[in-house]
Design an enzyme around this catalytic site. Structure first.
Site, mmCIF file in Angstrom:
data_model
loop_
_atom_site.group_PDB
_atom_site.id
_atom_site.type_symbol
_atom_site.label_atom_id
_atom_site.label_comp_id
_atom_site.label_asym_id
_atom_site.label_seq_id
_atom_site.Cartn_x
_atom_site.Cartn_y
_atom_site.Cartn_z
ATOM 1 N N GLY A 1 0.844 -1.200 0.000
ATOM 2 C CA GLY A 1 0.000 0.000 0.000
ATOM 3 C C GLY A 1 0.875 1.245 0.000
ATOM 4 N NE ARG B 1 17.264 15.714 -5.867
ATOM 5 C CZ ARG B 1 16.464 16.757 -5.860
ATOM 6 N NH1 ARG B 1 16.365 17.499 -4.773
ATOM 7 N NH2 ARG B 1 15.771 17.084 -6.926
ATOM 8 N N GLY C 1 5.997 -1.856 3.838
ATOM 9 C CA GLY C 1 5.628 -2.388 5.150
ATOM 10 C C GLY C 1 5.971 -3.859 5.310
ATOM 11 C CB THR D 1 3.161 0.282 6.471
ATOM 12 O OG1 THR D 1 1.777 0.005 6.734
ATOM 13 C CG2 THR D 1 3.945 -0.005 7.754
ATOM 14 C CG ASP E 1 -1.618 -0.767 7.830
ATOM 15 O OD1 ASP E 1 -2.460 0.125 7.616
ATOM 16 O OD2 ASP E 1 -1.461 -1.754 7.078
ATOM 17 N NE ARG F 1 -2.777 3.198 0.561
ATOM 18 C CZ ARG F 1 -3.244 2.033 0.079
ATOM 19 N NH1 ARG F 1 -3.720 1.128 0.914
ATOM 20 N NH2 ARG F 1 -3.207 1.777 -1.200
HETATM 21 O O1 F6P Z 1 -1.438 -1.535 4.441
HETATM 22 C C1 F6P Z 1 -2.000 -0.301 4.141
HETATM 23 C C2 F6P Z 1 -3.487 -0.435 3.900
HETATM 24 O O2 F6P Z 1 -4.007 0.849 3.598
HETATM 25 C C3 F6P Z 1 -4.295 -1.074 5.012
HETATM 26 O O3 F6P Z 1 -4.566 -0.188 6.064
HETATM 27 C C4 F6P Z 1 -5.508 -1.540 4.269
HETATM 28 O O4 F6P Z 1 -6.131 -2.625 4.928
HETATM 29 C C5 F6P Z 1 -4.950 -1.964 2.941
HETATM 30 O O5 F6P Z 1 -3.730 -1.261 2.776
HETATM 31 C C6 F6P Z 1 -5.851 -1.690 1.773
HETATM 32 O O6 F6P Z 1 -5.273 -2.262 0.653
HETATM 33 P P1 F6P Z 1 -5.626 -1.869 -0.842
HETATM 34 O O7 F6P Z 1 -5.076 -0.497 -1.096
HETATM 35 O O8 F6P Z 1 -4.940 -2.912 -1.647
HETATM 36 O O9 F6P Z 1 -7.113 -1.866 -0.934
#
Ligand code: F6P
Length: 323
Positions: free
Chosen positions: A11, A25, A102, A125, A127, A256
């Site tokens: 992710g 860099r 992550g 990550t 998370d 994100r």
């Molecule tokens: O690992 C990061 C994350 O955003 C998690 O919090 C979430 O469960 C997952 O990725 C979602 O994955 P995708 O972007 O593949 O739907």
């Protein structure tokens, strides 16, 4: 060692671009030729590799996401998949890889290391479930996005005597839910690490109402046994009288996106520099992490061995603070 590669995997997390910029860099400054691998391990298997210069990474520091793209690759988990990837690396004379991601991505790095290929990981990550590091690139930005949303929802909740069930990301980890709930003054926090049945969530909300609260926030981790939709469904089906009307908001990928905050840009810049310093020393098989404010390189084994624990003292504190 002259040629190195850099990739982002799993992710995306705000600050990944800042980490790529730093790797490129610092790498060029240290005398490496730096190659970008596009679309994570899937792109590595497909041979999507291009040289990056100091100029290729201009103007990305403040942008979320990753200019290299990212992916989750099942094929990379197989030996055959990794053999294809290794062949592309050998073809281009790339002798080491910096892997920004992550736990799944660092597990991939570990597999490459066991195949005999030199790697350096960078913890990234939203998370915050990567063991061995206090935090990872993207966590602080995602936490602030969740927090801002909670603040906004509280305003409308108070106008309408409602409870908002706010679902936050985190996969199997309750970190984002706990921290955004604590910082946002949530009445209830539901995390996978502390099982809570819907009756108990309802009881806590009713108690909050009976203590005189006229709006409430329940922050629910997406990985909890009952997510926000499941809780709302349960309350409806069982005619739970909470005092409040119920609404659900799922924050999802909003957490994100957006610009990385100052903390994440700085962390990413430090991690990138540390990864290049490690490669300059010839040190591989490590991940750059943050421990008590210091950037450190720890063995990859340590991050793939066991899951990261949630600080349950903060969970208890959140309960008291909701009083
Ligand atoms: O690992 C990061 C994350 O955003 C998690 O919090 C979430 O469960 C997952 O990725 C979602 O994955 P995708 O972007 O593949 O739907």
């Amino acid at each position: 060692m002259r040629r190195i590669g850099v990739l982002t995997s799993g992710g995306d997390a705000p600050g990944m671009n800042a980490a790529i910029r730093s790797v490129v860099r610092n790498g060029v400054f240290a005398g490496f030729e730096v190659y970008g691998v596009y679309h994570g391990y899937a792109g590595l298997i497909a041979g999507e590799i291009q040289q990056l210069t100091a100029r290729s990474v201009g103007g990305i520091l403040q942008i979320g996401g990753t200019m290299l793209g990212s992916a989750r690759s099942e094929e990379f988990k197989t030996r055959e998949g990794r053999q294809k990837a290794l062949a592309h690396l050998a073809e281009r004379g790339i002798e080491a890889l910096v892997i920004i991601g992550g736990s799944g991505s660092q597990a991939g790095a570990y597999a490459l290391m066991q195949d005999g290929f030199p790697v350096v990981g960078i913890a990234s990550t939203i998370d915050n479930d990567l063991p061995g590091t206090d935090t990872s690139i993207g966590v602080d930005t995602a936490l602030n996005v969740a927090l801002e949303s909670i603040d906004r929802l509280r305003v409308t909740a108070s106008s309408h005597q409602r409870v908002f069930l706010v679902e936050v990301m985190g996969r199997g980890s309750g970190y984002l839910a706990l921290m955004s709930g604590l910082a946002g003054g949530a009445e209830v926090i539901v995390v996978p690490e502390v099982p809570m049945e819907p009756e108990e969530v309802a009881r806590r909300l009713r108690d909050a109402y009976n203590r005189g609260k006229r709006h409430a926030i329940a922050v629910v981790a997406e990985g909890a046994k009952y997510d926000a939709d499941a809780l709302a469904h349960y309350f409806r089906e069982h005619g739970e009288r909470l005092g409040f009307e119920v609404r659900v908001t799922t924050l999802g990928h909003v957490q994100r996106g957006g610009a990385p905050c100052a903390f994440d840009r700085l962390l990413a810049t430090r991690f990138g520099a540390a990864a290049i310093a490690a490669l300059t020393r010839g040190e591989t098989g490590v991940v750059e992490v943050l421990q008590s404010g210091q950037v450190k390189a720890i063995a990859l084994e340590q991050v793939v061995a066991k899951p990261k624990k949630l600080d349950l003292t903060l969970y208890e504190l959140a309960h008291t603070m909701a009083w």
